[in-house]
Scaffold this motif. Structure first.
Motif, short mmCIF file in Angstrom:
data_model
loop_
_atom_site.label_atom_id
_atom_site.label_comp_id
_atom_site.label_asym_id
_atom_site.label_seq_id
_atom_site.Cartn_x
_atom_site.Cartn_y
_atom_site.Cartn_z
N VAL A 139 12.80 12.94 4.67
CA VAL A 139 12.34 11.73 5.36
C VAL A 139 11.05 12.01 6.12
N ILE A 140 9.98 11.39 5.69
CA ILE A 140 8.68 11.59 6.33
C ILE A 140 8.57 10.61 7.50
N PRO A 141 8.28 11.12 8.69
CA PRO A 141 8.17 10.22 9.84
C PRO A 141 6.85 9.47 9.86
N GLY A 142 6.86 8.30 10.42
CA GLY A 142 5.63 7.50 10.56
C GLY A 142 4.96 7.79 11.89
N ILE A 143 3.90 7.04 12.20
CA ILE A 143 3.12 7.34 13.41
C ILE A 143 3.89 7.02 14.70
N ASP A 144 5.03 6.34 14.58
CA ASP A 144 5.85 6.10 15.77
C ASP A 144 7.09 7.00 15.79
N GLY A 145 7.17 7.92 14.82
CA GLY A 145 8.30 8.86 14.82
C GLY A 145 9.49 8.37 14.01
N ARG A 146 9.55 7.05 13.75
CA ARG A 146 10.62 6.55 12.87
C ARG A 146 10.24 6.86 11.43
N THR A 176 0.82 -1.20 0.00
CA THR A 176 0.00 0.00 0.00
C THR A 176 0.86 1.26 0.00
N ALA A 177 0.59 2.17 -0.93
CA ALA A 177 1.32 3.44 -0.95
C ALA A 177 0.94 4.24 0.29
N HIS A 178 1.92 4.93 0.85
CA HIS A 178 1.65 5.71 2.07
C HIS A 178 2.08 7.16 1.86
N ILE A 179 1.77 8.00 2.83
CA ILE A 179 2.06 9.42 2.62
C ILE A 179 3.56 9.70 2.62
N GLY A 180 4.36 8.78 3.16
CA GLY A 180 5.82 8.92 3.04
C GLY A 180 6.26 8.78 1.59
N ASN A 181 5.72 7.79 0.90
CA ASN A 181 6.02 7.61 -0.53
C ASN A 181 5.55 8.84 -1.30
N TYR A 182 4.37 9.33 -0.92
CA TYR A 182 3.79 10.45 -1.66
C TYR A 182 4.63 11.71 -1.50
N PHE A 183 4.82 12.15 -0.26
CA PHE A 183 5.54 13.41 -0.06
C PHE A 183 7.04 13.25 -0.35
N GLY A 184 7.57 12.05 -0.14
CA GLY A 184 8.99 11.83 -0.38
C GLY A 184 9.33 11.69 -1.86
N VAL A 188 13.78 11.04 -6.33
CA VAL A 188 13.60 9.92 -5.37
C VAL A 188 13.67 10.44 -3.94
N GLY A 189 13.27 9.59 -3.02
CA GLY A 189 13.46 9.89 -1.60
C GLY A 189 14.93 9.72 -1.23
N GLN A 190 15.27 10.29 -0.08
CA GLN A 190 16.67 10.31 0.41
C GLN A 190 17.31 8.91 0.40
N ASP A 191 16.52 7.89 0.73
CA ASP A 191 17.08 6.54 0.86
C ASP A 191 17.53 5.95 -0.48
#
Ligand code: ADP
Ligand code: TRP
Length: 317
Positions: A187-194, A15-23, A147-150
């Motif tokens: 780097v977009i953080p997830g709901i746990d901050g990582r 599933t695509a997530h908002i990290g993929n989207y904004f990153g 691409v994202g930083q990674d």
């Protein structure tokens, strides 16, 4: 002036997530719409094969990602949208590169080192991942790779490989690509901050329903003791400017529930139109397959030409 060539890809692995989207994915749309680039956006299904080894799952995830691409606003009239496995030049060029790239060089890749540190048994495809990605990029005379930083290191690998090939075969077959990384949202953080990632189970899905958004936001880890819940704010910042957020956070110091409710509203308002567009597209999968088939044809034309030049440079043609 001729347009610069741009290529990027995403693996159909979940599933695509908002990290993929904004990153990454949002930039695809902005860059496409800027009119400055000839864009190629790929579904990296052969890269995904390292992970997805089930026929139905592969089919479903590929269609899902195609729907994601179209729903966020990638437009087959403006960009070439295609599936990696449809263009066999990618794997063929990867082999040619394999004969130039050394094992110690690939062992320095972050992704490989991470897998090794976890004591995972690594398949050859995972080890070789950067080589196939270099082929993806170099086949299209790519100037920029958003691409994202990674993924920064992988673009460096593509540059290195292009340079090595050109040097060894005394040719200028490959253009040297550059990465394009948006600094603010690196780097977009997830709901746990990582870092938000499918593999950490900390995502907010990009096409989440209102209920899913509520569930994810309510599980954002809040470190009590501060006025502003850092993890809530970090995600909120993606949907509103800091100037817009200031009055809200000033008025609700320490009131985490109120801030989370506001975040739910803002995420939902943002996602709703894309969610609706996607649901509509999902009703005609045939149309989506047609778009990919047309994209493959266009991609193949460019890729085959570059592969021919490569074969001439190495002396097999
Ligand atoms: P995941 O970590 O969830 O498996 P992928 O590796 O499939 O995500 O990443 C797809 C694209 O989205 C890549 O370009 C990657 O750099 C970008 N990306 C993924 N997660 C993030 C994040 N948390 N922040 C910024 N960009 C991200
Ligand atoms: N490795 C990228 C990722 O995990 C996906 C990818 C494959 C890609 N080939 C590419 C990205 C070529 C940019 C260019 O996200």
């Amino acid at each position: 002036m001729s347009k610069k060539n741009l290529l990027s890809g995403v693996k159909p692995t979940g599933t695509a997530h908002i990290g993929n989207y904004f990153g990454a994915m949002k930039q695809f749309v902005d860059l496409q719409n800027s009119g400055n680039y000839q864009c190629h956006f790929m579904i990296a299904d052969y890269h995904a094969l390292n992970l997805i080894q089930d026929k139905e799952q592969m089919k479903n995830l590929t269609l899902e990602l195609a729907l994601d691409y179209l729903a966020i606003g990638l437009d087959p009239k403006k960009s070439v949208l295609f599936k990696q496995s449809d263009v066999s030049a990618h794997t063929e060029l990867a082999w040619i590169f394999d004969t130039l790239v050394t094992m110690p060089y690939l062992m320095r890749a972050h992704a490989f080192k991470d897998a090794e540190a976890k004591d995972k048994e690594i398949n050859v495809g995972t080890f070789n991942y950067p080589v196939l990605m270099a082929a993806d990029i170099l086949l299209y005379n790519t100037d920029v790779v958003p691409v994202g930083q990674d993924q920064k290191q992988h673009v460096e690998y593509a540059r290195d490989i292009a340079q090595k090939f050109n040097h060894v075969f005394k040719t200028e077959t490959f253009k040297l690509p550059e990465d394009l990384i948006l600094k603010d949202v690196a780097v977009i953080p997830g709901i746990d901050g990582r870092k938000m990632s499918k593999s950490y189970n900390n995502i907010i899905p990009l096409f989440a329903s209102r209920e899913e958004i509520t569930k994810a936001v309510m599980s954002i880890v809040t470190d009590s003791g501060s006025d502003i819940p850092a993890n809530v704010y970090a995600i909120h910042k993606l949907f509103k400017t800091e100037a817009e957020l200031k009055p809200l956070y000033d008025a609700n110091k320490g009131r985490y529930k109120a801030l989370k409710d506001a975040l739910i509203e803002d995420i939902d308002a943002f996602i709703q139109p894309m969610r609706e567009r996607r649901a509509k597209l999902a009703q005609s999968p045939k149309k989506v397959h047609k778009i990919l088939a047309k994209g493959a044809k266009m991609a193949k034309k460019i890729a085959d030409e570059k592969l021919t030049a490569t074969k001439q440079a190495i002396g097999v043609l």
